[in-house]
Design an enzyme around this catalytic site. Structure first.
Site, PDB file in Angstrom:
ATOM      1  N   ARG A 158       1.796  28.217  11.420  1.00  0.00           N
ATOM      2  CA  ARG A 158       1.287  29.451  12.000  1.00  0.00           C
ATOM      3  C   ARG A 158       0.578  30.267  10.929  1.00  0.00           C
ATOM      4  O   ARG A 158       0.855  30.139   9.738  1.00  0.00           O
ATOM      5  CB  ARG A 158       2.383  30.255  12.678  1.00  0.00           C
ATOM      6  CG  ARG A 158       3.474  30.866  11.785  1.00  0.00           C
ATOM      7  CD  ARG A 158       3.099  32.101  11.060  1.00  0.00           C
ATOM      8  NE  ARG A 158       4.276  32.780  10.509  1.00  0.00           N
ATOM      9  CZ  ARG A 158       4.271  33.634   9.499  1.00  0.00           C
ATOM     10  NH1 ARG A 158       3.155  33.878   8.851  1.00  0.00           N
ATOM     11  NH2 ARG A 158       5.376  34.231   9.089  1.00  0.00           N
ATOM     12  N   GLU A 257       4.761  41.255  15.721  1.00  0.00           N
ATOM     13  CA  GLU A 257       4.779  41.881  14.384  1.00  0.00           C
ATOM     14  C   GLU A 257       3.352  42.100  13.882  1.00  0.00           C
ATOM     15  O   GLU A 257       3.030  43.148  13.316  1.00  0.00           O
ATOM     16  CB  GLU A 257       5.537  40.986  13.409  1.00  0.00           C
ATOM     17  CG  GLU A 257       5.456  41.481  11.983  1.00  0.00           C
ATOM     18  CD  GLU A 257       6.314  40.689  11.028  1.00  0.00           C
ATOM     19  OE1 GLU A 257       7.307  40.082  11.449  1.00  0.00           O
ATOM     20  OE2 GLU A 257       5.969  40.664   9.842  1.00  0.00           O
ATOM     21  N   ARG A 261      -0.562  36.171  15.990  1.00  0.00           N
ATOM     22  CA  ARG A 261       0.025  35.034  15.306  1.00  0.00           C
ATOM     23  C   ARG A 261      -0.536  33.807  16.013  1.00  0.00           C
ATOM     24  O   ARG A 261      -0.351  33.669  17.236  1.00  0.00           O
ATOM     25  CB  ARG A 261       1.550  35.058  15.394  1.00  0.00           C
ATOM     26  CG  ARG A 261       2.236  36.077  14.500  1.00  0.00           C
ATOM     27  CD  ARG A 261       2.187  35.695  13.033  1.00  0.00           C
ATOM     28  NE  ARG A 261       2.751  36.712  12.157  1.00  0.00           N
ATOM     29  CZ  ARG A 261       4.051  36.828  11.867  1.00  0.00           C
ATOM     30  NH1 ARG A 261       4.911  36.005  12.409  1.00  0.00           N
ATOM     31  NH2 ARG A 261       4.477  37.786  11.048  1.00  0.00           N
ATOM     32  N   CYS A 303       3.455  42.911   7.306  1.00  0.00           N
ATOM     33  CA  CYS A 303       4.481  42.732   6.266  1.00  0.00           C
ATOM     34  C   CYS A 303       3.833  42.109   5.025  1.00  0.00           C
ATOM     35  O   CYS A 303       3.084  41.141   5.135  1.00  0.00           O
ATOM     36  CB  CYS A 303       5.598  41.822   6.775  1.00  0.00           C
ATOM     37  SG  CYS A 303       6.862  41.507   5.534  1.00  0.00           S
ATOM     38  N   THR A 305       5.011  40.101   3.009  1.00  0.00           N
ATOM     39  CA  THR A 305       5.388  38.696   2.789  1.00  0.00           C
ATOM     40  C   THR A 305       4.422  37.741   3.483  1.00  0.00           C
ATOM     41  O   THR A 305       4.455  36.544   3.226  1.00  0.00           O
ATOM     42  CB  THR A 305       6.799  38.412   3.339  1.00  0.00           C
ATOM     43  OG1 THR A 305       6.775  38.593   4.774  1.00  0.00           O
ATOM     44  CG2 THR A 305       7.837  39.318   2.719  1.00  0.00           C
ATOM     45  N   ARG A 312       2.646  29.989   7.473  1.00  0.00           N
ATOM     46  CA  ARG A 312       4.005  29.492   7.362  1.00  0.00           C
ATOM     47  C   ARG A 312       4.036  28.143   8.064  1.00  0.00           C
ATOM     48  O   ARG A 312       3.878  28.071   9.278  1.00  0.00           O
ATOM     49  CB  ARG A 312       5.027  30.427   7.993  1.00  0.00           C
ATOM     50  CG  ARG A 312       6.461  29.977   7.710  1.00  0.00           C
ATOM     51  CD  ARG A 312       7.475  31.073   8.073  1.00  0.00           C
ATOM     52  NE  ARG A 312       7.974  30.939   9.410  1.00  0.00           N
ATOM     53  CZ  ARG A 312       9.022  30.161   9.737  1.00  0.00           C
ATOM     54  NH1 ARG A 312       9.637  29.451   8.816  1.00  0.00           N
ATOM     55  NH2 ARG A 312       9.453  30.085  10.994  1.00  0.00           N
ATOM     56  N   ARG A 341      15.446  28.890   7.025  1.00  0.00           N
ATOM     57  CA  ARG A 341      15.819  29.839   8.074  1.00  0.00           C
ATOM     58  C   ARG A 341      16.703  29.119   9.103  1.00  0.00           C
ATOM     59  O   ARG A 341      16.753  27.897   9.140  1.00  0.00           O
ATOM     60  CB  ARG A 341      14.558  30.392   8.791  1.00  0.00           C
ATOM     61  CG  ARG A 341      13.620  31.161   7.879  1.00  0.00           C
ATOM     62  CD  ARG A 341      12.452  31.801   8.612  1.00  0.00           C
ATOM     63  NE  ARG A 341      11.547  32.473   7.666  1.00  0.00           N
ATOM     64  CZ  ARG A 341      10.534  33.252   8.028  1.00  0.00           C
ATOM     65  NH1 ARG A 341      10.275  33.467   9.323  1.00  0.00           N
ATOM     66  NH2 ARG A 341       9.748  33.820   7.129  1.00  0.00           N
ATOM     67  N   GLU A 346      13.802  33.455  11.610  1.00  0.00           N
ATOM     68  CA  GLU A 346      14.295  34.479  10.695  1.00  0.00           C
ATOM     69  C   GLU A 346      15.534  35.199  11.221  1.00  0.00           C
ATOM     70  O   GLU A 346      15.656  35.430  12.430  1.00  0.00           O
ATOM     71  CB  GLU A 346      13.170  35.499  10.560  1.00  0.00           C
ATOM     72  CG  GLU A 346      13.384  36.516   9.504  1.00  0.00           C
ATOM     73  CD  GLU A 346      12.148  37.360   9.353  1.00  0.00           C
ATOM     74  OE1 GLU A 346      11.500  37.701  10.351  1.00  0.00           O
ATOM     75  OE2 GLU A 346      11.811  37.634   8.200  1.00  0.00           O
TER      76      GLU A 346
HETATM   77  P1  ADP Z   1       7.423  33.363  12.206  1.00  0.00           P
HETATM   78  O1  ADP Z   1       7.301  31.902  12.089  1.00  0.00           O
HETATM   79  O2  ADP Z   1       6.485  33.901  13.225  1.00  0.00           O
HETATM   80  O3  ADP Z   1       7.386  34.021  10.897  1.00  0.00           O
HETATM   81  P2  ADP Z   1      10.246  33.188  13.024  1.00  0.00           P
HETATM   82  O4  ADP Z   1      10.933  32.745  11.798  1.00  0.00           O
HETATM   83  O5  ADP Z   1      10.925  34.242  13.850  1.00  0.00           O
HETATM   84  O6  ADP Z   1       8.825  33.782  12.835  1.00  0.00           O
HETATM   85  O7  ADP Z   1      10.044  31.887  13.962  1.00  0.00           O
HETATM   86  C1  ADP Z   1       9.398  32.078  15.198  1.00  0.00           C
HETATM   87  C2  ADP Z   1       9.834  31.025  16.184  1.00  0.00           C
HETATM   88  O8  ADP Z   1       9.287  29.759  15.760  1.00  0.00           O
HETATM   89  C3  ADP Z   1      11.352  30.829  16.251  1.00  0.00           C
HETATM   90  O9  ADP Z   1      11.727  30.612  17.604  1.00  0.00           O
HETATM   91  C4  ADP Z   1      11.566  29.565  15.482  1.00  0.00           C
HETATM   92  O10 ADP Z   1      12.714  28.863  15.936  1.00  0.00           O
HETATM   93  C5  ADP Z   1      10.315  28.790  15.819  1.00  0.00           C
HETATM   94  N1  ADP Z   1       9.993  27.727  14.863  1.00  0.00           N
HETATM   95  C6  ADP Z   1       9.744  27.852  13.552  1.00  0.00           C
HETATM   96  N2  ADP Z   1       9.500  26.644  13.011  1.00  0.00           N
HETATM   97  C7  ADP Z   1       9.606  25.727  14.018  1.00  0.00           C
HETATM   98  C8  ADP Z   1       9.472  24.314  14.113  1.00  0.00           C
HETATM   99  N3  ADP Z   1       9.147  23.562  13.050  1.00  0.00           N
HETATM  100  N4  ADP Z   1       9.662  23.728  15.320  1.00  0.00           N
HETATM  101  C9  ADP Z   1       9.968  24.460  16.403  1.00  0.00           C
HETATM  102  N5  ADP Z   1      10.101  25.810  16.395  1.00  0.00           N
HETATM  103  C10 ADP Z   1       9.927  26.427  15.210  1.00  0.00           C
HETATM  104  N1  DAR Z   2      13.046  41.709   8.127  1.00  0.00           N
HETATM  105  C1  DAR Z   2      12.323  42.256   7.003  1.00  0.00           C
HETATM  106  C2  DAR Z   2      11.016  41.479   6.757  1.00  0.00           C
HETATM  107  C3  DAR Z   2      11.159  40.195   5.991  1.00  0.00           C
HETATM  108  C4  DAR Z   2       9.965  39.274   6.137  1.00  0.00           C
HETATM  109  N2  DAR Z   2       9.847  38.763   7.538  1.00  0.00           N
HETATM  110  C5  DAR Z   2       8.936  39.201   8.389  1.00  0.00           C
HETATM  111  N3  DAR Z   2       7.928  39.934   8.021  1.00  0.00           N
HETATM  112  N4  DAR Z   2       9.030  38.830   9.658  1.00  0.00           N
HETATM  113  C6  DAR Z   2      13.234  42.259   5.783  1.00  0.00           C
HETATM  114  O1  DAR Z   2      12.936  43.015   4.884  1.00  0.00           O
HETATM  115  O2  DAR Z   2      14.200  41.535   5.780  1.00  0.00           O
END
Ligand code: ADP
Ligand code: DAR
Length: 389
Positions: A158, A257, A261, A303, A305, A312, A341, A346
């Site tokens: 993403r 966020e 995305r 953010c 990060t 990601r 994660r 997250e």
């Molecule tokens: P982001 O990737 O947008 O930073 P998150 O960590 O919240 O945010 O992940 C968003 C969604 O993508 C979550 O439901 C997570 O389980 C899913 N996800 C992340 N990586 C994978 C993957 N490799 N396969 C399936 N789902 C995934």
């Molecule tokens: N939850 C915030 C942001 C961490 C990075 N993840 C994002 N941007 N989705 C923290 O400070 O833990």
């Protein structure tokens, strides 16, 4: 000490009010004097929490508060708008968000050291500049690291994009959310080939459909307390939604966020197919929508990060031997600049030993480098798992 306790109690009570008000325009509820008072108390609140380990706690000093507390961006962002989430959520990992693009510059005394520490090896204070976008189309070579499907359940890549001229969540008005949603929906309606699909506004989506999409990892979760405290959930669910193609292998989140995305994902470990699909999707969309990009910081996001490449790349992977001890697993992953994660992403725990493993760095390297860093690290993790007893 008593003043600290009152400050902490005040914020805790404030925190409760905070969440009740997230549906209204908090700027009206929290006037400038309120914001200033909380800003001046922030260092004490952060330092009073022995368990806190956020980058905000590490880098917000009284000197920085004095220097920045009366500054504002041209769109009206204040230091409090940047730090409010990390002060309300003392268990934050980072604790700071940018209310608009200009905040990265106006409040750089606080953002830059946090960016440098998170994006390992990138140092803005030494004049570092994020490289120009490069998806590496001329050198794509990611053979499936798990062709037999022993470890990798699914792969996802993403990126985030912000629409030029709009602020980020804390400063967006309801009309802006709606106008952004409209222009993005129109742009996505023109996608062709395997990227063609349909936009589904969150408003009016049944809870069953919404919960199934979240459970299947296609849709963003709701009620993230870090985002709520960052004023990223006002007017929810207005202006929010998800676009996806029929196979749900190409998806776009609108106004969660980040403004956008853009996501490519599918079962298995065929990163090459998934990454190519993302690139083609981003290129179709950027031909229709102007993105916010900075010479030094790369693509801009809410953010810090996610700045730079905003990429990601992640696998849902089961490595039962080397992930038996999570602390140890995190240390092994960190050796390859990887982040672990939980299964739902997250701030979630693993379910059935499935972990979300992804690149941690997004700045100071190209899009191709970020994806390759995940790929190379996952190859090493699989080797370690295969030879572990
Ligand atoms: P982001 O990737 O947008 O930073 P998150 O960590 O919240 O945010 O992940 C968003 C969604 O993508 C979550 O439901 C997570 O389980 C899913 N996800 C992340 N990586 C994978 C993957 N490799 N396969 C399936 N789902 C995934
Ligand atoms: N939850 C915030 C942001 C961490 C990075 N993840 C994002 N941007 N989705 C923290 O400070 O833990």
């Amino acid at each position: 000490m008593l003043s600290i306790l009152f400050a902490v109690k005040g914020l805790r009570d404030y925190g409760k009010d905070h969440y009740l008000l997230h549906r209204t325009d908090m700027a009206a509820a929290l006037n400038a004097a309120d914001k200033l008072k909380r800003t001046e108390g922030a260092v004490e609140v952060l330092q009073a929490d022995a368990k806190g380990h956020s980058l905000l706690k590490k880098y917000l000093t009284k000197e920085i508060v004095e220097k920045l507390k009366n500054k504002q961006t041209s769109m009206g962002a204040t230091l409090w708008d940047c730090i409010q989430s990390g002060v309300a959520n003392l268990d934050s990992g980072v604790g700071i968000y940018a209310p608009d693009a200009e905040s990265y510059n106006v409040f750089s005394d606080l953002f830059y050291p946090i960016i440098n520490e998170y994006h390992i090896g990138f140092d803005l204070t030494k004049g570092a500049k994020h490289p120009a976008p490069d998806f590496g189309m001329d050198k794509l070579n990611f053979p499936n690291p798990d062709p037999e499907g022993k470890y990798i359940i699914s792969t996802r890549v993403r990126c985030g994009r912000s629409l030029k001229g709009y602020p980020f969540n804390p400063l967006l008005t309801e009309p802006q959310y709606l106008e952004m949603e409209k222009s993005v929906q129109q742009a996505l309606a023109g996608l062709t080939g395997e990227h063609a699909g349909k936009y589904y506004p969150l408003k009016g989506m049944t809870k069953d459909v919404q919960n199934q999409l979240i459970e299947d990892h296609f849709l963003f979760k709701e009620g993230d307390r870090f985002l709520q405290a960052a004023q990223a959930c006002r007017f929810w669910p207005d202006g929010r939604g998800i676009f996806h193609n029929d196979n749900k292998t190409f998806l776009v989140w609108v106004n969660e966020e980040d403004h956008l995305r853009i996501i490519s994902m599918q079962k298995g470990g065929d990163l090459l197919t998934i990454y190519k699909r993302l690139i083609q999707g981003v290129q179709q969309i950027e031909a229709k929508l102007p993105f916010s990009h900075d010479e030094r910081l790369g693509f801009l996001t809410f953010c810090p990060t996610n700045l730079g490449t905003t990429i990601r790349a992640s696998v849902h992977i089961k490595l039962p031997k080397i992930s038996k001890n999570l602390d140890e697993f995190n240390k092994i992953a960190a050796r390859y600049n990887l982040q672990v994660r939980g299964t739902a992403g997250e701030h979630s725990e693993t379910v059935g030993g499935v972990y979300d493993v992804s690149n941690k760095r997004r700045m100071g390297l190209t899009e191709y480098d970020a994806v390759k860093e995940m790929y190379d690290g996952v190859v090493e993790l699989i080797k370690l798992e295969a030879k572990s007893q």
